[in-house]
Design a protein around this motif. Sequence first.
Motif, PDB file in Angstrom:
ATOM      1  N   LEU A  55      32.230   9.943  22.607  1.00 50.47           N
ATOM      2  CA  LEU A  55      31.993   8.498  22.686  1.00 50.47           C
ATOM      3  C   LEU A  55      30.514   8.167  22.549  1.00 50.47           C
ATOM      4  O   LEU A  55      30.137   7.242  21.813  1.00 50.47           O
ATOM      5  N   GLU A  56      29.673   8.923  23.257  1.00 47.43           N
ATOM      6  CA  GLU A  56      28.233   8.675  23.191  1.00 47.43           C
ATOM      7  C   GLU A  56      27.679   8.984  21.802  1.00 47.43           C
ATOM      8  O   GLU A  56      26.774   8.306  21.319  1.00 47.43           O
ATOM      9  N   VAL A  57      28.228  10.010  21.171  1.00 53.49           N
ATOM     10  CA  VAL A  57      27.807  10.350  19.806  1.00 53.49           C
ATOM     11  C   VAL A  57      28.223   9.244  18.838  1.00 53.49           C
ATOM     12  O   VAL A  57      27.454   8.857  17.961  1.00 53.49           O
ATOM     13  N   TYR A  58      29.433   8.714  19.012  1.00 56.41           N
ATOM     14  CA  TYR A  58      29.863   7.618  18.147  1.00 56.41           C
ATOM     15  C   TYR A  58      28.932   6.415  18.295  1.00 56.41           C
ATOM     16  O   TYR A  58      28.517   5.799  17.313  1.00 56.41           O
ATOM     17  N   LYS A  59      28.607   6.075  19.548  1.00 52.89           N
ATOM     18  CA  LYS A  59      27.701   4.943  19.794  1.00 52.89           C
ATOM     19  C   LYS A  59      26.351   5.181  19.115  1.00 52.89           C
ATOM     20  O   LYS A  59      25.760   4.269  18.538  1.00 52.89           O
ATOM     21  N   TYR A  60      25.890   6.431  19.171  1.00 51.94           N
ATOM     22  CA  TYR A  60      24.605   6.786  18.552  1.00 51.94           C
ATOM     23  C   TYR A  60      24.699   6.649  17.033  1.00 51.94           C
ATOM     24  O   TYR A  60      23.840   6.024  16.398  1.00 51.94           O
ATOM     25  N   ASN A  61      25.744   7.227  16.438  1.00 52.18           N
ATOM     26  CA  ASN A  61      25.913   7.171  14.980  1.00 52.18           C
ATOM     27  C   ASN A  61      26.075   5.739  14.484  1.00 52.18           C
ATOM     28  O   ASN A  61      25.481   5.339  13.478  1.00 52.18           O
ATOM     29  N   SER A  62      26.871   4.957  15.187  1.00 53.04           N
ATOM     30  CA  SER A  62      27.107   3.578  14.746  1.00 53.04           C
ATOM     31  C   SER A  62      25.862   2.715  14.944  1.00 53.04           C
ATOM     32  O   SER A  62      25.603   1.806  14.153  1.00 53.04           O
ATOM     33  N   SER A  63      25.073   3.028  15.986  1.00 51.29           N
ATOM     34  CA  SER A  63      23.853   2.248  16.214  1.00 51.29           C
ATOM     35  C   SER A  63      22.805   2.518  15.139  1.00 51.29           C
ATOM     36  O   SER A  63      22.071   1.616  14.733  1.00 51.29           O
ATOM     37  N   LEU A  64      22.749   3.767  14.644  1.00 48.96           N
ATOM     38  CA  LEU A  64      21.825   4.087  13.550  1.00 48.96           C
ATOM     39  C   LEU A  64      22.182   3.290  12.307  1.00 48.96           C
ATOM     40  O   LEU A  64      21.311   2.708  11.649  1.00 48.96           O
ATOM     41  N   LEU A  65      23.474   3.265  11.982  1.00 48.56           N
ATOM     42  CA  LEU A  65      23.934   2.499  10.826  1.00 48.56           C
ATOM     43  C   LEU A  65      23.655   1.012  11.042  1.00 48.56           C
ATOM     44  O   LEU A  65      23.189   0.317  10.136  1.00 48.56           O
ATOM     45  N   SER A  66      23.909   0.549  12.248  1.00 48.88           N
ATOM     46  CA  SER A  66      23.701  -0.858  12.573  1.00 48.88           C
ATOM     47  C   SER A  66      22.235  -1.268  12.410  1.00 48.88           C
ATOM     48  O   SER A  66      21.935  -2.326  11.846  1.00 48.88           O
ATOM     49  N   LYS A  67      21.326  -0.429  12.887  1.00 46.38           N
ATOM     50  CA  LYS A  67      19.893  -0.734  12.779  1.00 46.38           C
ATOM     51  C   LYS A  67      19.455  -0.784  11.319  1.00 46.38           C
ATOM     52  O   LYS A  67      18.686  -1.663  10.914  1.00 46.38           O
ATOM     53  N   ASN A  68      19.939   0.173  10.527  1.00 46.76           N
ATOM     54  CA  ASN A  68      19.584   0.199   9.104  1.00 46.76           C
ATOM     55  C   ASN A  68      20.134  -1.025   8.377  1.00 46.76           C
ATOM     56  O   ASN A  68      19.453  -1.634   7.556  1.00 46.76           O
ATOM     57  N   MET A  69      21.375  -1.379   8.690  1.00 44.90           N
ATOM     58  CA  MET A  69      21.979  -2.529   8.036  1.00 44.90           C
ATOM     59  C   MET A  69      21.338  -3.827   8.498  1.00 44.90           C
ATOM     60  O   MET A  69      21.199  -4.772   7.725  1.00 44.90           O
ATOM     61  N   ALA A  70      20.932  -3.880   9.760  1.00 45.94           N
ATOM     62  CA  ALA A  70      20.295  -5.091  10.287  1.00 45.94           C
ATOM     63  C   ALA A  70      19.010  -5.398   9.530  1.00 45.94           C
ATOM     64  O   ALA A  70      18.665  -6.565   9.321  1.00 45.94           O
ATOM     65  N   ARG A  71      18.324  -4.356   9.103  1.00 47.27           N
ATOM     66  CA  ARG A  71      17.106  -4.564   8.316  1.00 47.27           C
ATOM     67  C   ARG A  71      17.437  -5.227   6.983  1.00 47.27           C
ATOM     68  O   ARG A  71      16.673  -6.056   6.485  1.00 47.27           O
TER      69      ARG A  71
END
Length: 201
Positions: A55-71
């Motif tokens: 679960l924590e790894v998923y949150k980490y992976n999805s947050s990386l994608l989210s930060k990149n897309m937010a840019r």
Amino acid sequence: MSKAEKTKQFIIEKTASLFNTKGYTSTSLSDITEATGLTKGSIYGNFGNKDEVALEVYKYNSSLLSKNMARSLGEEFPTTIDKLNAFVNFYRKNWKTVFENGGCPLMNAATEADDTFPSLKKQVTQSFEGWIKKIASVIKDGQDNGEIHQTIDSDEYGSLFIMMVEGGILLAKTTEEEKYLHMALDRILFMIDKELKILPS
């Protein structure tokens, strides 16, 4: 950050690609210890069980994608159309990196997020809903500033864009033919240009 927090973060970062590539349910504790060089006792000293790591790894992976897309959807791009085009270009430019790390973390987790792992399913649902809302919000801003037709349903197009990107990634990754992702991205660009954008009169 305390020593325990640093160790947890180390475990998450070291296994991020592993879980995304091998799968959240298929990754074993032995896989985790091998990837981190830590003992099983050390893993369980920081996480209650393997699912908690996943679960924590998923949150980490999805947050990386989210930060990149937010840019891509951020203030760097002045107009709504620029933002939406940048969203498409993100996948166009970064598909190799995404594929080398196992594919889209949202899609990968979604295929496993059934009733046997309800907590993961909940996280994936929140991720997709968040992305749809983000794109819909950008489209609404475009309607407010006169760039996008008022008749457009922003939630519908936000959903369509996510469905098309994820479908393109799935087919491209499965067949090892990147053309399917590019076809999906080309179609989104067409929709932005021909359906959403108000053309100068």
